[in-house]
Write an enzyme that holds these catalytic residues in place. Structure first.
Site, PDB file in Angstrom:
ATOM      1  N   SER A 658     -14.804  35.168  41.837  1.00 53.94           N
ATOM      2  CA  SER A 658     -14.235  36.171  42.714  1.00 53.94           C
ATOM      3  C   SER A 658     -13.605  37.290  42.675  1.00 53.94           C
ATOM      4  CB  SER A 658     -12.500  35.807  40.945  1.00 53.94           C
ATOM      5  OG  SER A 658     -13.065  36.281  39.932  1.00 53.94           O
ATOM      6  N   LYS A 701      -3.857  38.555  36.469  1.00 54.47           N
ATOM      7  CA  LYS A 701      -4.830  39.519  37.329  1.00 54.47           C
ATOM      8  C   LYS A 701      -4.038  40.812  37.669  1.00 54.47           C
ATOM      9  CE  LYS A 701      -9.000  36.851  38.170  1.00 54.47           C
ATOM     10  NZ  LYS A 701     -10.222  36.315  39.688  1.00 54.47           N
TER      11      LYS A 701
END
Length: 812
Positions: A658, A701
């Protein structure tokens, strides 16, 4: 062609609201109870199929995440199916009079095992009274006395004949301590040895000859005595059997009438009658003082011997309303297939058929057995013995020590019981796939899988199904009803759980806990109905109880212990985003990623990987961005750089791809010598063509970087770049959505690396023209120029080295 710069997402794209007005009820108290499953149509169909398939091997494995209602749904459908099926038979163990070490199993119609056991107990009690009475009767005593008198007279007659003949010849038949003996006489008196020696030799010879002949007759008579005794005992035994037959005939006839429809039981009762006749002494009182022995002698251990006439009920289905559904919470080998217990007797462990104990396979026989797959595999011998029973279609009770030859105690071998059961295993998907791959017998025995999904579509049907489930829970547990706003907030939280605004979680256990906790907070305020505010309070309280580590991480960043810049612009430095998971709680953590470039041979070095802190997926992401650079900038000359990437102040393992787009942005910044805005953070993976791809944990996030920016003060320039394909997954906290609505924070959807680098640097990425050139001043043009410079320098360096080498060789 120019790239379209991504615009911040609108508030409605950051959080999909469930409008309370769209719900057709005021509170859940208006909704009817419902036990219908929601979002598990595939699993329900598999369960129904497994139940309907009566062929061999179509057992069921219910796989899915814990908390999705696997067990409750399986038990619900099994119970419904079992109620329509016939009640299975009872099973009992009895003594085998032919082989005492192999107890015999009898099958009886449901509900008749326990009465049969009581009937046998009644029989033993009646015999304990009837048999002694029969042997105490005058008729028996008279007949026995006649037999004894006959034997006595026969013996006396035989010896009397010998004695008469001896008397006629002047010889006496006398009894000595060692038996009968012959002795010479004179005038009726027995001669002593000295007197016998004084007789003339002719007379002595006559006595000796006559005594030898008489001795032969005496010995012949003595040899006949044992035969007469056996004959007498045989007649006495016949007399005893007549007494027994008379005493028990009416009792046995009564039992045979009750079980006339069960041939196996009638056969067993015949064997019981024969054994009682052969061992009648077991029912009689000890009679050591009875010198005439008027009753049969009691055998040692008679009371224990009577245990063989008992009935050990292994399975009693008298109270069943259909087929049994058994859930075995502790599936050990003895709990599954049964066990044989022992008791101490004079220092030795012994057993009999009365100590046979059934297992869950016995209780579930004719129905369904539900097991936790993980618990089953954790218990030694349990899995192998279950497979053996299913393959053989019989349950054989055998202890692990007995099967491995480690047991030295006296034991028994019970007859196996035919098995007709449907087994359901419940476990995680990984366990199912491991068994399928590593155990060849698993696929043969468990041919049906019920795959429970962890999410479902967020449509009107699912929302109402969730509302009815909440209503059922509140009534069942006496909780306060939820109003429309409370249900709407639960629906929104269900979407947040699966990180998808278009889906709902099927993790009913956690949603039920949320309803219970919301009821608690409603009770604290004295509310009669649970509202959205109470649900939100429950969510916030749950987060607070678990976010100690998150607070400490944020505190270290705010204090500067962990350096994360959120204001300036820096070349080759970018804010990446990661997710930390602690049990069921997860949170986002910003990370500083830096890149340095220099002249080299085209290597992109992942420092995390070099020191074994980077996982394989992270290494794959670095290799992909290396491929991207080669594909875009290495068509005319080889890449002549050496780049190094690192997660600064990272002291643990790093895995996942990611951050691959984030690392690529830092690398492009370093090559183009363009600073990156530190007020922006980035997440997303990248492919070899520069397309930004979706990642997991997007909500956490974004919120992790938002919390840091909010603590330092929101300026309106801060935000996060996410893959455009992650927009559907956004279910952000309300404070994040509100900050975005006010323009103090932004979330940018990015499709390509070019869009992202343009946002981060404020410089156009640039597109190739017909000649393959990038526009002057663009990011790609600067990168291309830097790489071309590296190539020329490397080429010059290599040319100089080769030239210097020739001069040296020439000088020699």
């Amino acid at each position: 062609m120019t790239q379209t710069l991504p615009q911040p997402l609108a508030p409605h794209q950051l959080y999909r609201v469930c409008d309370p007005d769209s719900l057709s009820f005021t509170t859940t108290a208006e909704l009817a109870d419902s036990d219908a499953p929601i979002g598990q149509d595939r699993a329900v169909e598999a369960i129904r199929f497994a139940i309907g398939m009566r062929h061999r091997g179509f057992n069921l494995f219910a796989l899915g995440p814990e908390g999705t209602g696997r067990r409750s749904l399986v038990m619900q459908y099994l119970t419904q199916a079992a109620a329509r099926q016939p009640v299975p038979d009872d099973w009992v163990y009895v003594h085998d009079f032919g082989d005492g070490h192999r107890p015999r199993v009898l099958r009886l119609p449901a509900g008749r095992a326990q009465p049969f056991k009581k009937d046998m107990e009644w029989l033993v009690e009646e015999l304990a009274a009837a048999l002694p009475a029969g042997f105490e009767a005058e008729e028996y005593r008279a007949k026995k006395q006649v037999l004894e008198q006959e034997f006595k007279e026969r013996q006396e007659e035989a010896f009397g004949t010998v004695g008469t003949e001896a008397s006629e010849k002047g010889v006496a038949l006398i009894r000595t301590p060692v038996g009968l003996a012959l002795a010479p006489t004179r005038d009726g008196e027995v001669l002593s040895p000295d007197e016998f020696k004084q007789l003339p030799e002719e007379e002595q010879a006559r006595f000796k000859a006559e005594m030898e002949a008489l001795q032969e007759k005496l010995e012949t008579t003595i040899k006949q005595v044992p035969y007469w005794e056996r004959e007498a005992r045989s007649k006495l035994r016949e007399l005893e059997q007549e007494v027994v037959a008379f005493a028990i005939s009416h009792l046995m006839d009564e039992l045979k009438d009750r079980y006339a429809d069960l041939p196996e039981v009638l056969e067993y009762l015949e064997a019981v009658a024969e054994d009682i006749a052969d061992n009648v002494g077991d029912f009689l009182e000890s009679d050591d003082e009875d010198e005439d022995h008027s009753k049969p002698r009691r055998r040692p251990g008679g009371e224990g011997a009577i245990r063989r006439y008992r009935v050990n009920v292994l399975v009693n289905n008298a109270d069943q309303g259909g087929a049994p559904v058994i859930y075995e919470d502790h599936p050990t080998q003895p709990n599954l297939i049964g066990r044989v217990e022992h008791f101490a007797h004079y220092g030795t462990l012994i057993t009999d058929f009365n100590l046979i104990k059934g297992g869950s396979l016995h209780r579930a026989n004719g129905g369904y057995l539900v097991l936790d797959a993980h618990k089953l595999l954790m218990n030694p011998f349990a899995w192998e013995d279950l497979k053996r029973a299913l393959k053989a279609r019989e349950v054989r009770i055998e202890s692990p020590g007995q099967s491995t030859g480690l047991m030295s105690t006296v034991s028994i071998e019970p007859q196996p019981i035919p098995l007709d059961v449907k087994v359901v295993l419940i476990g995680d998907p990984m366990l199912y796939y491991l068994l399928s791959h590593h155990d060849p017998e698993f696929a043969e025995l468990f041919k049906v899988s019920a795959d429970f999904d962890w999410r479902m579509d967020r449509d009107e049907t699912a929302v109402m199904g969730l509302a009815r489930s909440v209503a059922t829970l509140t009534r069942k547990e006496g909780l306060r009803p939820l109003d429309r706003s409370g249900v709407a907030r639960v629906v929104e939280h269900a979407s947040r759980q699966v990180e998808d605004s278009e889906k709902l979680s099927t993790h009913m256990a956690s949603l039920a806990d949320l309803v219970r906790e919301s009821d608690y907070w409603a009770g604290r305020t004295g509310a009669a109905v649970v509202t959205a505010a109470h649900v939100q309070q429950a969510i916030d309280a749950s987060t607070y109880r678990q976010d100690r580590v998150r607070e400490h991480v944020q505190e270290e960043i705010r204090r500067g212990i962990v350096h994360i810049d959120t204001e300036s612009a820096v070349v080759g430095q970018i804010n990446g985003l990661a997710v930390l998971e602690l049990g069921r709680f997860s949170f986002g953590r910003p990370s500083r990623i830096t890149a340095r470039v220099a002249l080299g041979k085209g290597d992109v070095v992942d420092i995390e990987r070099e020191v074994d802190l980077g996982g394989p997926l992270h290494g794959k992401g670095v290799l992909i961005l290396t491929s991207f650079l080669a594909g875009r900038f290495g068509q005319n000359w080889p890449l002549s750089l050496e780049a190094r990437l690192v997660f600064e102040q990272s002291y643990g393992g790093v895995d996942g791809d990611s951050a691959s787009s984030t690392e690529l942005y830092a690398l492009l910044s370093a090559l183009a010598d363009l600073p990156i805005r530190q007020s922006l953070a980035v997440t997303g993976s990248v492919d070899q063509n520069g397309t930004v791809q979706a990642i997991g944990g997007v909500n956490e996030k974004i919120e992790g970087f938002f919390d840091l920016c909010a603590a330092r003060g929101l300026t309106g320039s801060q935000g996060v770049l996410i893959p455009a394909t992650n927009v559907a997954h956004l279910m952000l906290r309300h404070d994040v959505v509100e900050a975005c609505r006010q323009g103090r924070f932004a979330v940018y959807p990015v499709h390509t690396v070019d869009q992202g680098i343009e946002l981060l640097t404020g410089t156009p990425a640039g597109q190739r023209d017909e000649r393959g050139e990038y526009p002057a001043g663009s990011v790609n043009r600067r990168v291309q120029a830097r790489l071309a410079t590296f190539h020329r320098r490397l080429d010059l360096a290599q040319s100089g080295a080769l030239s210097g080498g020739r001069e040296t060789r020439g000088g020699r």
